[in-house]
Motif scaffolding. Structure first.
Motif, PDB file in Angstrom:
ATOM      1  N   LEU A 139       0.813  -1.209   0.000  1.00  0.00           N
ATOM      2  CA  LEU A 139       0.000   0.000   0.000  1.00  0.00           C
ATOM      3  C   LEU A 139       0.851   1.265   0.000  1.00  0.00           C
ATOM      4  CD1 LEU A 139      -2.914  -0.982   2.384  1.00  0.00           C
ATOM      5  CD2 LEU A 139      -2.599  -1.440  -0.046  1.00  0.00           C
ATOM      6  N   ALA A 140       2.018   1.237   0.653  1.00  0.00           N
ATOM      7  CA  ALA A 140       2.876   2.424   0.689  1.00  0.00           C
ATOM      8  C   ALA A 140       3.574   2.596  -0.657  1.00  0.00           C
ATOM      9  CB  ALA A 140       3.903   2.300   1.803  1.00  0.00           C
ATOM     10  N   SER A 141       3.539   3.808  -1.180  1.00  0.00           N
ATOM     11  CA  SER A 141       4.152   4.058  -2.485  1.00  0.00           C
ATOM     12  C   SER A 141       5.660   3.809  -2.453  1.00  0.00           C
ATOM     13  CB  SER A 141       3.869   5.493  -2.927  1.00  0.00           C
ATOM     14  OG  SER A 141       4.352   6.424  -1.965  1.00  0.00           O
ATOM     15  N   SER A 142       6.291   3.991  -1.284  1.00  0.00           N
ATOM     16  CA  SER A 142       7.736   3.786  -1.186  1.00  0.00           C
ATOM     17  C   SER A 142       8.124   2.320  -1.295  1.00  0.00           C
ATOM     18  CB  SER A 142       8.254   4.344   0.146  1.00  0.00           C
ATOM     19  OG  SER A 142       7.607   3.705   1.246  1.00  0.00           O
ATOM     20  N   LEU A 143       7.152   1.411  -1.121  1.00  0.00           N
ATOM     21  CA  LEU A 143       7.425  -0.023  -1.188  1.00  0.00           C
ATOM     22  C   LEU A 143       6.840  -0.666  -2.443  1.00  0.00           C
ATOM     23  CD1 LEU A 143       6.769  -1.039   2.541  1.00  0.00           C
ATOM     24  CD2 LEU A 143       8.962  -0.629   1.419  1.00  0.00           C
ATOM     25  N   ARG A 144       6.380   0.143  -3.379  1.00  0.00           N
ATOM     26  CA  ARG A 144       5.785  -0.415  -4.594  1.00  0.00           C
ATOM     27  C   ARG A 144       6.756  -1.281  -5.380  1.00  0.00           C
ATOM     28  NH1 ARG A 144       0.871   2.029  -5.987  1.00  0.00           N
ATOM     29  NH2 ARG A 144      -0.320   1.916  -4.054  1.00  0.00           N
ATOM     30  N   GLY A 145       8.046  -1.075  -5.171  1.00  0.00           N
ATOM     31  CA  GLY A 145       9.029  -1.903  -5.854  1.00  0.00           C
ATOM     32  C   GLY A 145       8.987  -3.355  -5.409  1.00  0.00           C
ATOM     33  N   LEU A 146       8.300  -3.642  -4.284  1.00  0.00           N
ATOM     34  CA  LEU A 146       8.168  -5.009  -3.796  1.00  0.00           C
ATOM     35  C   LEU A 146       6.907  -5.701  -4.317  1.00  0.00           C
ATOM     36  CD1 LEU A 146       9.244  -4.533  -0.050  1.00  0.00           C
ATOM     37  CD2 LEU A 146      10.628  -5.374  -1.952  1.00  0.00           C
ATOM     38  N   ASP A 147       6.053  -4.967  -5.068  1.00  0.00           N
ATOM     39  CA  ASP A 147       4.880  -5.615  -5.663  1.00  0.00           C
ATOM     40  C   ASP A 147       5.334  -6.783  -6.532  1.00  0.00           C
ATOM     41  OD1 ASP A 147       3.445  -3.702  -4.395  1.00  0.00           O
ATOM     42  OD2 ASP A 147       2.790  -2.637  -6.185  1.00  0.00           O
ATOM     43  N   ASP A 148       4.555  -7.857  -6.512  1.00  0.00           N
ATOM     44  CA  ASP A 148       5.041  -9.063  -7.162  1.00  0.00           C
ATOM     45  C   ASP A 148       3.884  -9.956  -7.574  1.00  0.00           C
ATOM     46  OD1 ASP A 148       6.924 -10.782  -8.152  1.00  0.00           O
ATOM     47  OD2 ASP A 148       7.952 -11.118  -6.255  1.00  0.00           O
ATOM     48  N   GLU A 149       4.207 -10.974  -8.382  1.00  0.00           N
ATOM     49  CA  GLU A 149       3.270 -12.030  -8.764  1.00  0.00           C
ATOM     50  C   GLU A 149       3.986 -13.368  -8.616  1.00  0.00           C
ATOM     51  OE1 GLU A 149       1.775 -11.366 -12.673  1.00  0.00           O
ATOM     52  OE2 GLU A 149       1.074  -9.327 -12.249  1.00  0.00           O
ATOM     53  N   TRP A 150       3.353 -14.307  -7.910  1.00  0.00           N
ATOM     54  CA  TRP A 150       3.957 -15.615  -7.661  1.00  0.00           C
ATOM     55  C   TRP A 150       3.077 -16.703  -8.246  1.00  0.00           C
ATOM     56  CZ3 TRP A 150       3.758 -14.406  -1.745  1.00  0.00           C
ATOM     57  CH2 TRP A 150       4.589 -13.317  -1.468  1.00  0.00           C
ATOM     58  N   ASP A 151       3.679 -17.645  -8.942  1.00  0.00           N
ATOM     59  CA  ASP A 151       2.954 -18.787  -9.495  1.00  0.00           C
ATOM     60  C   ASP A 151       3.204 -20.028  -8.646  1.00  0.00           C
ATOM     61  OD1 ASP A 151       1.810 -17.550 -11.785  1.00  0.00           O
ATOM     62  OD2 ASP A 151       3.778 -17.563 -12.738  1.00  0.00           O
ATOM     63  N   SER A 152       2.226 -20.926  -8.663  1.00  0.00           N
ATOM     64  CA  SER A 152       2.384 -22.194  -7.954  1.00  0.00           C
ATOM     65  C   SER A 152       1.510 -23.251  -8.612  1.00  0.00           C
ATOM     66  CB  SER A 152       1.999 -22.057  -6.476  1.00  0.00           C
ATOM     67  OG  SER A 152       0.624 -21.762  -6.335  1.00  0.00           O
ATOM     68  N   PHE A 153       1.977 -24.500  -8.554  1.00  0.00           N
ATOM     69  CA  PHE A 153       1.139 -25.610  -8.978  1.00  0.00           C
ATOM     70  C   PHE A 153       1.553 -26.851  -8.195  1.00  0.00           C
ATOM     71  CE2 PHE A 153       4.658 -26.975 -11.669  1.00  0.00           C
ATOM     72  CZ  PHE A 153       4.520 -28.355 -11.686  1.00  0.00           C
ATOM     73  N   ASN A 154       0.620 -27.775  -8.070  1.00  0.00           N
ATOM     74  CA  ASN A 154       0.883 -29.018  -7.362  1.00  0.00           C
ATOM     75  C   ASN A 154       0.118 -30.141  -8.044  1.00  0.00           C
ATOM     76  OD1 ASN A 154       0.402 -31.184  -5.186  1.00  0.00           O
ATOM     77  ND2 ASN A 154       1.909 -29.845  -4.215  1.00  0.00           N
ATOM     78  N   PHE A 155       0.828 -31.213  -8.355  1.00  0.00           N
ATOM     79  CA  PHE A 155       0.208 -32.376  -8.993  1.00  0.00           C
ATOM     80  C   PHE A 155       0.532 -33.616  -8.174  1.00  0.00           C
ATOM     81  CE2 PHE A 155       0.747 -36.132 -11.688  1.00  0.00           C
ATOM     82  CZ  PHE A 155      -0.535 -36.260 -12.196  1.00  0.00           C
ATOM     83  N   SER A 156      -0.470 -34.454  -7.963  1.00  0.00           N
ATOM     84  CA  SER A 156      -0.257 -35.724  -7.282  1.00  0.00           C
ATOM     85  C   SER A 156      -1.152 -36.782  -7.901  1.00  0.00           C
ATOM     86  CB  SER A 156      -0.541 -35.595  -5.781  1.00  0.00           C
ATOM     87  OG  SER A 156      -1.898 -35.253  -5.550  1.00  0.00           O
TER      88      SER A 156
END
Length: 343
Positions: free
Chosen positions: A37-54
């Protein structure tokens, strides 16, 4: 130290095949969107992928087969990692990938065993220059044997042989060295009564580096589950565990956890979990592992949870946890989680 408030949204899908059939399979996919939410930390915005198969096969005979694969990205520091990198204004991004195959066989009504192979890889991204972190690839072969002495008592022996190659995170193709990890253990599973369940394990881990250094550490764990009433259940778990991280450090950690689970009604369940963690991390040769020779880490956490299942299709969940590192006082995390699943 910096602090910040972030929002995470994780939409996902899960597919199930073969309910009540010999061959079953499950695939789950998800992507997490992280917004600070803080504009000073916008550089930490991210997208993470995950998958799991069994997948598993159980045709009713003595042979059972389990197959799995997973991949997950994250940018959350652990207490051990923060103790290494210090108060660096960043989150270390990493990914974990693994594949495994397990063959289980029942030789008789009392004797059974399993043999597996696991292949895993850890990779760091955009690491701080001061962290000196390591990527790694691990191949291991776990072996498990069990003997059922009586209707209640089961004893087992576990062996796990593995080797890990370590690479410089800044230059992923540069192999720095390798180490072997061997684990030998025994286990006992005994429920003293229908309301009390017990599981005890003990073993020894030995880690040998290719430059000649080695270490041996004991491990043990005890897990107890007690049904106080039809609605209230408590659990106690403590362990002194020796583990070798993917980066090559050996951690001797003591964990103590106590939990309460209460069935408020047929559709609503609540839980409370208290945890204490104390670890001594031995980095061995700092030039090889990138860690200081010894680091002590202590942390506590409290987790509250609610699960609401109004019908066979919907499940709703809410959770709040408070985690604090005591020594060193590196960082605290206080996540509030809301979840909904539609079947």
């Amino acid at each position: 130290p910096d602090s910040g408030l972030s929002l995470e949204l994780t939409p996902g899908l899960e597919f199930n095949y073969g309910k009540d059939l010999p061959l079953t399979a499950k695939l789950s996919l998800g992507r997490t969107y992280v917004d600070y939410l803080a504009s000073s930390l916008r550089g930490l915005d991210d997208e993470w992928d995950s998958f799991n198969f069994s997948s598993s096969f159980d045709g009713g005979g003595p042979l059972r087969v389990n197959l799995g694969a997973s991949y997950a990205e994250t940018a959350r520091n652990t207490p051990e990692l923060v103790a290494v990198i210090g108060n660096v204004a960043t989150l270390v991004r990493q990914s974990n990938a693994s594949r495994n195959l397990v063959l289980a066989y029942g030789f008789t009504e009392k004797v059974s065993g399993s043999l597996g192979v696991r292949d895993s890889a850890l990779r760091y991204y955009s690491t701080p220059a001061s962290a000196n972190l390591r990527n790694s690839k691990t191949l291991s072969f776990p072996l498990d044997l069990r003997y059922k002495y009586s209707e209640k008592l089961t004893a087992g022996a576990s062996l796990d042989f593995g080797t890990t190659d370590i690479f410089d995170a800044a230059a992923p193709s540069a192999k720095l060295g390798s180490y072997d990890r061997n684990f030998y253990g025994l286990s006992l599973m005994y429920p003293p009564s229908d309301k009390l369940q017990g599981d005890f394990r003990a073993g020894l881990q030995r880690t040998s580096y290719n430059f000649g250094d080695s270490s041996s550490s004991p491990s043990y764990s005890l897990n107890l589950t007690h049904s106080i009433t039809e609605k209230l259940e408590q659990s106690l778990a403590f362990s002194q565990e020796a583990t070798t991280s993917a980066g090559g450090s050996v951690s001797e950690s003591f964990r103590l956890g106590y939990g309460l689970q209460y069935a408020n009604s047929a559709t609503l369940r609540s839980s409370l979990q208290l945890n204490y963690y104390d670890a001594n991390v031995d980095g061995g040769d700092a030039g090889f592992t990138g860690l200081t020779p010894e680091t002590d880490v202590r942390a506590v956490s409290v987790v509250l949870g609610l699960t609401y299942t109004p019908d066979a299709h919907w499940t709703f969940g809410a959770s709040y946890s408070f985690s604090r590192t005591i020594d060193p006082t590196s960082y605290n995390v206080n996540p509030l989680g809301l979840a909904a699943a539609l079947r």
